[in-house]
Design a protein around this motif. Structure first.
Motif, PDB file in Angstrom:
ATOM      1  N   GLY A 258     -64.803  12.788  -7.010  1.00 49.74           N
ATOM      2  CA  GLY A 258     -65.395  11.657  -7.714  1.00 49.74           C
ATOM      3  C   GLY A 258     -65.581  11.939  -9.186  1.00 49.74           C
ATOM      4  O   GLY A 258     -65.284  11.087 -10.043  1.00 49.74           O
ATOM      5  N   ALA A 259     -66.025  13.168  -9.496  1.00 48.78           N
ATOM      6  CA  ALA A 259     -66.217  13.538 -10.897  1.00 48.78           C
ATOM      7  C   ALA A 259     -64.882  13.555 -11.630  1.00 48.78           C
ATOM      8  O   ALA A 259     -64.776  13.089 -12.774  1.00 48.78           O
ATOM      9  CB  ALA A 259     -66.902  14.901 -10.990  1.00 48.78           C
ATOM     10  N   LYS A 260     -63.850  14.089 -10.969  1.00 49.37           N
ATOM     11  CA  LYS A 260     -62.525  14.134 -11.608  1.00 49.37           C
ATOM     12  C   LYS A 260     -62.019  12.729 -11.912  1.00 49.37           C
ATOM     13  O   LYS A 260     -61.446  12.479 -12.981  1.00 49.37           O
ATOM     14  CB  LYS A 260     -61.533  14.861 -10.692  1.00 49.37           C
ATOM     15  CG  LYS A 260     -61.760  16.357 -10.611  1.00 49.37           C
ATOM     16  CD  LYS A 260     -60.702  17.005  -9.729  1.00 49.37           C
ATOM     17  CE  LYS A 260     -60.880  18.517  -9.683  1.00 49.37           C
ATOM     18  NZ  LYS A 260     -59.861  19.177  -8.822  1.00 49.37           N
ATOM     19  N   ASN A 261     -62.212  11.799 -10.999  1.00 46.37           N
ATOM     20  CA  ASN A 261     -61.752  10.428 -11.211  1.00 46.37           C
ATOM     21  C   ASN A 261     -62.489   9.773 -12.386  1.00 46.37           C
ATOM     22  O   ASN A 261     -61.881   9.059 -13.189  1.00 46.37           O
ATOM     23  CB  ASN A 261     -61.955   9.602  -9.946  1.00 46.37           C
ATOM     24  CG  ASN A 261     -61.029  10.038  -8.822  1.00 46.37           C
ATOM     25  OD1 ASN A 261     -59.957  10.595  -9.077  1.00 46.37           O
ATOM     26  ND2 ASN A 261     -61.419   9.782  -7.576  1.00 46.37           N
ATOM     27  N   VAL A 262     -63.819  10.016 -12.464  1.00 49.61           N
ATOM     28  CA  VAL A 262     -64.612   9.455 -13.570  1.00 49.61           C
ATOM     29  C   VAL A 262     -64.098   9.992 -14.899  1.00 49.61           C
ATOM     30  O   VAL A 262     -63.914   9.245 -15.870  1.00 49.61           O
ATOM     31  CB  VAL A 262     -66.109   9.792 -13.390  1.00 49.61           C
ATOM     32  CG1 VAL A 262     -66.901   9.442 -14.660  1.00 49.61           C
ATOM     33  CG2 VAL A 262     -66.681   9.051 -12.191  1.00 49.61           C
ATOM     34  N   ILE A 263     -63.845  11.303 -14.964  1.00 51.90           N
ATOM     35  CA  ILE A 263     -63.376  11.936 -16.207  1.00 51.90           C
ATOM     36  C   ILE A 263     -61.995  11.404 -16.599  1.00 51.90           C
ATOM     37  O   ILE A 263     -61.748  11.068 -17.763  1.00 51.90           O
ATOM     38  CB  ILE A 263     -63.344  13.467 -16.037  1.00 51.90           C
ATOM     39  CG1 ILE A 263     -64.781  14.000 -15.869  1.00 51.90           C
ATOM     40  CG2 ILE A 263     -62.678  14.128 -17.239  1.00 51.90           C
ATOM     41  CD1 ILE A 263     -64.859  15.460 -15.471  1.00 51.90           C
ATOM     42  N   GLU A 264     -61.072  11.305 -15.609  1.00 48.98           N
ATOM     43  CA  GLU A 264     -59.712  10.837 -15.910  1.00 48.98           C
ATOM     44  C   GLU A 264     -59.724   9.414 -16.441  1.00 48.98           C
ATOM     45  O   GLU A 264     -59.021   9.094 -17.407  1.00 48.98           O
ATOM     46  CB  GLU A 264     -58.843  10.932 -14.654  1.00 48.98           C
ATOM     47  CG  GLU A 264     -58.449  12.363 -14.293  1.00 48.98           C
ATOM     48  CD  GLU A 264     -57.619  12.419 -13.024  1.00 48.98           C
ATOM     49  OE1 GLU A 264     -57.360  11.345 -12.431  1.00 48.98           O
ATOM     50  OE2 GLU A 264     -57.251  13.541 -12.611  1.00 48.98           O
ATOM     51  N   ARG A 265     -60.504   8.537 -15.793  1.00 49.51           N
ATOM     52  CA  ARG A 265     -60.533   7.144 -16.240  1.00 49.51           C
ATOM     53  C   ARG A 265     -61.106   7.038 -17.659  1.00 49.51           C
ATOM     54  O   ARG A 265     -60.585   6.298 -18.490  1.00 49.51           O
ATOM     55  CB  ARG A 265     -61.372   6.308 -15.266  1.00 49.51           C
ATOM     56  CG  ARG A 265     -60.676   6.013 -13.949  1.00 49.51           C
ATOM     57  CD  ARG A 265     -61.389   4.880 -13.203  1.00 49.51           C
ATOM     58  NE  ARG A 265     -62.761   5.249 -12.869  1.00 49.51           N
ATOM     59  CZ  ARG A 265     -63.115   5.836 -11.730  1.00 49.51           C
ATOM     60  NH1 ARG A 265     -62.181   6.124 -10.806  1.00 49.51           N
ATOM     61  NH2 ARG A 265     -64.372   6.126 -11.487  1.00 49.51           N
ATOM     62  N   ALA A 266     -62.164   7.790 -17.922  1.00 42.65           N
ATOM     63  CA  ALA A 266     -62.785   7.722 -19.243  1.00 42.65           C
ATOM     64  C   ALA A 266     -61.880   8.329 -20.313  1.00 42.65           C
ATOM     65  O   ALA A 266     -61.768   7.807 -21.421  1.00 42.65           O
ATOM     66  CB  ALA A 266     -64.130   8.456 -19.225  1.00 42.65           C
ATOM     67  N   ARG A 269     -58.520   6.028 -20.954  1.00 46.65           N
ATOM     68  CA  ARG A 269     -58.637   4.577 -21.090  1.00 46.65           C
ATOM     69  C   ARG A 269     -58.017   4.055 -22.379  1.00 46.65           C
ATOM     70  O   ARG A 269     -57.313   3.071 -22.389  1.00 46.65           O
ATOM     71  CB  ARG A 269     -60.111   4.171 -21.014  1.00 46.65           C
ATOM     72  CG  ARG A 269     -60.290   2.675 -20.847  1.00 46.65           C
ATOM     73  CD  ARG A 269     -61.731   2.339 -20.523  1.00 46.65           C
ATOM     74  NE  ARG A 269     -62.640   2.766 -21.582  1.00 46.65           N
ATOM     75  CZ  ARG A 269     -63.908   3.099 -21.398  1.00 46.65           C
ATOM     76  NH1 ARG A 269     -64.414   3.124 -20.173  1.00 46.65           N
ATOM     77  NH2 ARG A 269     -64.672   3.442 -22.407  1.00 46.65           N
ATOM     78  N   ASP A 270     -58.246   4.689 -23.502  1.00 46.98           N
ATOM     79  CA  ASP A 270     -57.702   4.248 -24.785  1.00 46.98           C
ATOM     80  C   ASP A 270     -57.133   5.433 -25.537  1.00 46.98           C
ATOM     81  O   ASP A 270     -57.513   6.578 -25.303  1.00 46.98           O
ATOM     82  CB  ASP A 270     -58.798   3.588 -25.651  1.00 46.98           C
ATOM     83  CG  ASP A 270     -59.347   2.317 -25.015  1.00 46.98           C
ATOM     84  OD1 ASP A 270     -58.533   1.469 -24.636  1.00 46.98           O
ATOM     85  OD2 ASP A 270     -60.593   2.204 -24.904  1.00 46.98           O
TER      86      ASP A 270
END
Length: 303
Positions: A258-266, A269-270
């Motif tokens: 879950g932490a990895k997914n949060v970091i990747e998306r953030a 993103r841009d």
């Protein structure tokens, strides 16, 4: 608002000035009332310049005795109401647009003349319509518990002090730390201690300012200790509302999907520079962390 009072017993030597400088640096008061400055108003200007506090009023000493001064910080909504050889009275507008009357008081050192300073005190009180705080050296005690060693307090003088407080509907504010404020060596050995420096206030102050606190600050260059009142001294510290400031990374989360997914998306993103990406990751991980802990504690409670 933080209000400091100190009977400094003269400010004519470098040691006293150093102690005053330390007091100001350690406690950062908004208002400073000094009694027994033993200075003229013109001489006190040099003290103000030394401490870079141009806002103030000084009352001339009488020879080598007396002398009052009140200084206040820049930015305060403040006005002097009246003054004498025994008091300086002011009106302060607080951040919530409430007015509060603040008076520095110095009771006559000669017991035979003290009634004259009580008369001044009464006249000031007659003009007060706001919540009222008074601080300073009253040169008087309210009961025998405020004196240690030496002869017992003169009952008539204690009663006179009580009568003045009753007439003006004032109450004593007990300090959170410290008690005796004046210490003197008596002839033949031993110390005499008294609580003659204090804060008193109208009864409504405690209701309007439930976090009010006072303390005694020990001094070495005067037989009087300083006293400090803080309207918000007992207020609990607020926790930051910014979720980013609540984030603290735990190494055990390095393998958390879950932490990895949060970091990747953030992070992806841009197309921005690395500093902005890191800040965005912090912003995203803060709420995630809080939610993670909340779920863990909820599941633990059910178990």
């Amino acid at each position: 608002m933080k209000f400091m009072c100190w009977n400094c017993r003269g400010l004519g030597n470098p040691a006293k000035l150093r102690e005053l400088k330390q007091l100001l640096a350690a406690n950062n008061p908004d208002l400073i009332f000094l009694s027994e400055t033993k200075m003229s108003a013109n001489d006190f200007c040099r003290v103000q310049n030394k401490f870079r506090m141009q806002n103030g009023l000084a009352v001339n000493s009488e020879g080598q005795s007396g002398g009052l001064a009140l200084m206040w910080r820049d930015g305060m909504n403040f006005s002097i109401q009246n003054y004498s050889k025994h008091h300086i009275d002011s009106l302060v507008k607080l951040e919530n647009n409430k007015n509060i009357r603040v008076t520095g008081f110095y009771g006559h050192a000669n017991p035979n003349l003290r009634s004259s300073s009580w008369d001044i005190f009464r006249r000031v009180g007659e003009s007060v319509r706001e919540e009222w705080i008074v601080g300073g050296d009253f040169n008087a005690i309210l009961n025998d518990a405020e004196k240690e060693d030496g002869r017992r307090g003169v009952r008539a003088q204690m009663n006179e002090f009580k009568e003045v407080m009753d007439e003006l509907a004032l109450v004593d504010i007990k300090p959170d730390s410290g008690w005796f404020t004046w210490v003197n060596n008596r002839s033949g050995g031993g110390l005499i201690k008294q609580r003659i420096d204090r804060f008193i206030s109208s009864g409504s102050v405690a209701e309007k300012f439930p976090f009010i606190s006072t303390k005694v600050v020990r001094q070495t260059q005067s037989d009087h200790d300083a006293i400090i009142l803080d309207l918000w001294g007992r207020k609990p510290k607020d926790y930051p509302n910014d979720k980013r400031l609540c984030f603290k990374f735990d190494v055990c989360w390095a393998g958390d999907v879950g932490a990895k997914n949060v970091i990747e998306r953030a992070w992806n993103r841009d197309a921005t520079d690395s500093r902005e990406k890191i800040e965005r990751v912090r912003s995203a991980l803060g709420p995630w962390q809080r939610k993670k802990i909340w779920k863990f504690e909820e599941g633990h409670a059910k178990a």
